[in-house]
Design an enzyme around this catalytic site. Structure first.
Site, PDB file in Angstrom:
ATOM      1  N   ASP A 101       1.204  -1.414  -0.067  1.00 22.31           N
ATOM      2  CA  ASP A 101      -0.364   0.182   0.217  1.00 22.31           C
ATOM      3  C   ASP A 101       0.871   0.867  -0.062  1.00 22.31           C
ATOM      4  O   ASP A 101       1.078   1.497  -1.109  1.00 22.31           O
ATOM      5  CB  ASP A 101      -1.222  -0.346   1.383  1.00 22.31           C
ATOM      6  CG  ASP A 101      -1.829   0.541   1.526  1.00 22.31           C
ATOM      7  OD1 ASP A 101      -2.707   1.115   0.361  1.00 22.31           O
ATOM      8  OD2 ASP A 101      -2.520   0.864   2.355  1.00 22.31           O
ATOM      9  N   LYS A 129      -1.528  -1.779  -4.345  1.00 20.97           N
ATOM     10  CA  LYS A 129      -2.132  -1.059  -3.876  1.00 20.97           C
ATOM     11  C   LYS A 129      -1.582   0.221  -4.713  1.00 20.97           C
ATOM     12  O   LYS A 129      -1.094   1.601  -4.013  1.00 20.97           O
ATOM     13  CB  LYS A 129      -3.335  -0.093  -2.766  1.00 20.97           C
ATOM     14  CG  LYS A 129      -4.544  -0.590  -2.931  1.00 20.97           C
ATOM     15  CD  LYS A 129      -4.892  -0.121  -1.166  1.00 20.97           C
ATOM     16  CE  LYS A 129      -4.640  -1.012  -0.519  1.00 20.97           C
ATOM     17  NZ  LYS A 129      -5.811  -0.467   0.440  1.00 20.97           N
ATOM     18  N   ARG A 163      -9.848 -12.665   7.619  1.00 26.50           N
ATOM     19  CA  ARG A 163      -9.209 -13.085   6.901  1.00 26.50           C
ATOM     20  C   ARG A 163      -8.863 -14.748   5.986  1.00 26.50           C
ATOM     21  O   ARG A 163      -8.900 -14.963   5.100  1.00 26.50           O
ATOM     22  CB  ARG A 163      -7.733 -13.655   7.936  1.00 26.50           C
ATOM     23  CG  ARG A 163      -7.299 -12.483   8.322  1.00 26.50           C
ATOM     24  CD  ARG A 163      -5.704 -13.040   9.060  1.00 26.50           C
ATOM     25  NE  ARG A 163      -4.986 -11.720  10.022  1.00 26.50           N
ATOM     26  CZ  ARG A 163      -4.476 -10.644   9.916  1.00 26.50           C
ATOM     27  NH1 ARG A 163      -4.122 -10.770   8.784  1.00 26.50           N
ATOM     28  NH2 ARG A 163      -3.893 -10.440  10.784  1.00 26.50           N
TER      29      ARG A 163
HETATM   30  P1  IMP Z   1       1.849  -0.862   3.453  1.00 27.89           P
HETATM   31  O1  IMP Z   1       2.967   0.091   5.289  1.00 27.89           O
HETATM   32  O2  IMP Z   1       1.430   0.806   3.661  1.00 27.89           O
HETATM   33  O3  IMP Z   1       2.262  -1.038   2.736  1.00 27.89           O
HETATM   34  O4  IMP Z   1       0.790  -1.501   4.356  1.00 27.89           O
HETATM   35  C1  IMP Z   1       1.595  -2.560   3.850  1.00 27.89           C
HETATM   36  C2  IMP Z   1      -0.024  -3.479   5.267  1.00 27.89           C
HETATM   37  O5  IMP Z   1      -0.911  -2.832   5.532  1.00 27.89           O
HETATM   38  C3  IMP Z   1      -0.114  -4.992   4.305  1.00 27.89           C
HETATM   39  O6  IMP Z   1       0.713  -5.727   5.101  1.00 27.89           O
HETATM   40  C4  IMP Z   1      -1.416  -4.672   5.231  1.00 27.89           C
HETATM   41  O7  IMP Z   1      -1.411  -5.759   5.985  1.00 27.89           O
HETATM   42  C5  IMP Z   1      -1.997  -3.761   5.412  1.00 27.89           C
HETATM   43  N1  IMP Z   1      -3.328  -3.198   4.156  1.00 27.89           N
HETATM   44  C6  IMP Z   1      -3.030  -2.814   3.468  1.00 27.89           C
HETATM   45  N2  IMP Z   1      -3.826  -2.853   2.750  1.00 27.89           N
HETATM   46  C7  IMP Z   1      -4.989  -3.228   2.783  1.00 27.89           C
HETATM   47  C8  IMP Z   1      -6.265  -3.441   2.578  1.00 27.89           C
HETATM   48  O8  IMP Z   1      -6.666  -2.638   2.205  1.00 27.89           O
HETATM   49  N3  IMP Z   1      -6.867  -4.763   3.081  1.00 27.89           N
HETATM   50  C9  IMP Z   1      -6.245  -5.226   4.833  1.00 27.89           C
HETATM   51  N4  IMP Z   1      -4.851  -4.602   5.146  1.00 27.89           N
HETATM   52  C10 IMP Z   1      -4.149  -3.891   4.053  1.00 27.89           C
END
Ligand code: IMP
Ligand code: MG
Length: 176
Positions: A101, A129, A163
C-alpha cells in the site's frame, strides 16, 4: 455474497490464476537457487501456502511478523514482532506479502533483512495499490493491481477479521 462485502474483486478461481502466474515466474528465476521465502504474517498465510504448493523445486520457508496498520490506515512505522528463524546470510530471499500500500512495510523489511547479508532480496506481493505509495520500493513480483479500496479476505483483514474468506472483496463502508 456476505453482507460485509460491497463487491468481490477476486474470486477463488481468479486468485488461483494469479498465484499460478506468479509461481511460474518465480520458478523460472529461482529453480536452482534454493531460495528462502519469508512470509509476512499473518496476511501472507493463504497466499504463501497456495504459492509454495505450485513451486516444485528446493526452497525453504520462514516467517516474520511486522505490523504497520490499525484499522484501515497505515501508522507509518513498522513494528517487528517475530524475526526469521532461518539464517539469511548468503541466501536468495523472496519476501512474500499480501498487499503493498504505502510501501512502508516492505521497504523497511527489505532494509532490515539486507543487514543479514543475503545474496539477494526480492519482493513478491499478491496485490498492489500503487496510488497509495509514499515510499519507493522495487517489487519484482506483483500478482494484481487494485485501486484505492480497503479489501478483505484470503489473508487480508480488517482489525483481524475476515482473513478466512476464500475470495477477496471490498469491505462495505458500514462495517468500517
Ligand atoms: P504498507 O506498509 O502501507 O505498504 O502496508 C502494507 C500492509 O498494510 C499490508 O501488509 C496489510 O497488512 C495492510 N493493508 C494495506 N492495505 C490493506 C487492505 O486493503 N486490506 C487489508 N490490509 C491492508
Ligand atoms: Mg500485512
Amino acid at each position: 455474497m456476505e453482507k460485509f462485502i460491497s463487491r468481490v474483486l477476486f474470486s477463488k478461481r481468479k486468485i488461483n490464476r494469479i498465484v499460478k502466474k506468479l509461481a511460474n515466474k518465480i520458478t523460472a528465476d529461482y529453480k536452482d537457487k534454493n531460495p528462502v521465502l519469508v512470509g509476512m504474517l499473518k496476511g501472507c498465510n493463504p497466499f504463501i501456502s497456495d504459492l509454495v504448493k505450485k513451486l516444485d523445486f528446493p526452497l525453504e520457508i520462514s516467517y516474520m511478523i511486522a505490523s504497520s496498520y490499525k484499522g484501515t490506515t497505515s501508522t507509518g512505522s513498522v513494528d517487528i514482532k517475530l524475526e526469521t528463524d532461518i539464517s539469511l546470510e548468503g541466501r536468495n530471499v523472496i519476501i512474500i506479502e499480501d498487499i503493498i500500500d504505502t510501501g512502508t512495510t516492505l521497504s523497511n523489511i527489505k532494509k532490515i533483512l539486507s543487514k543479514s547479508r543475503p545474496l539477494s532480496v526480492e519482493l513478491c506481493t499478491l496485490l498492489d495499490k500503487p496510488s497509495k505509495r509514499i515510499t519507493t520500493v522495487d517489487v519484482k513480483y506483483i500478482g494484481a493491481y487494485i485501486n484505492d479500496y480497503f479489501v478483505i479476505g484470503y489473508g487480508l483483514d480488517y482489525n483481524q477479521k475476515y482473513r478466512n474468506l476464500p475470495y477477496i472483496g471490498i469491505i462495505s463502508p458500514e462495517y468500517i
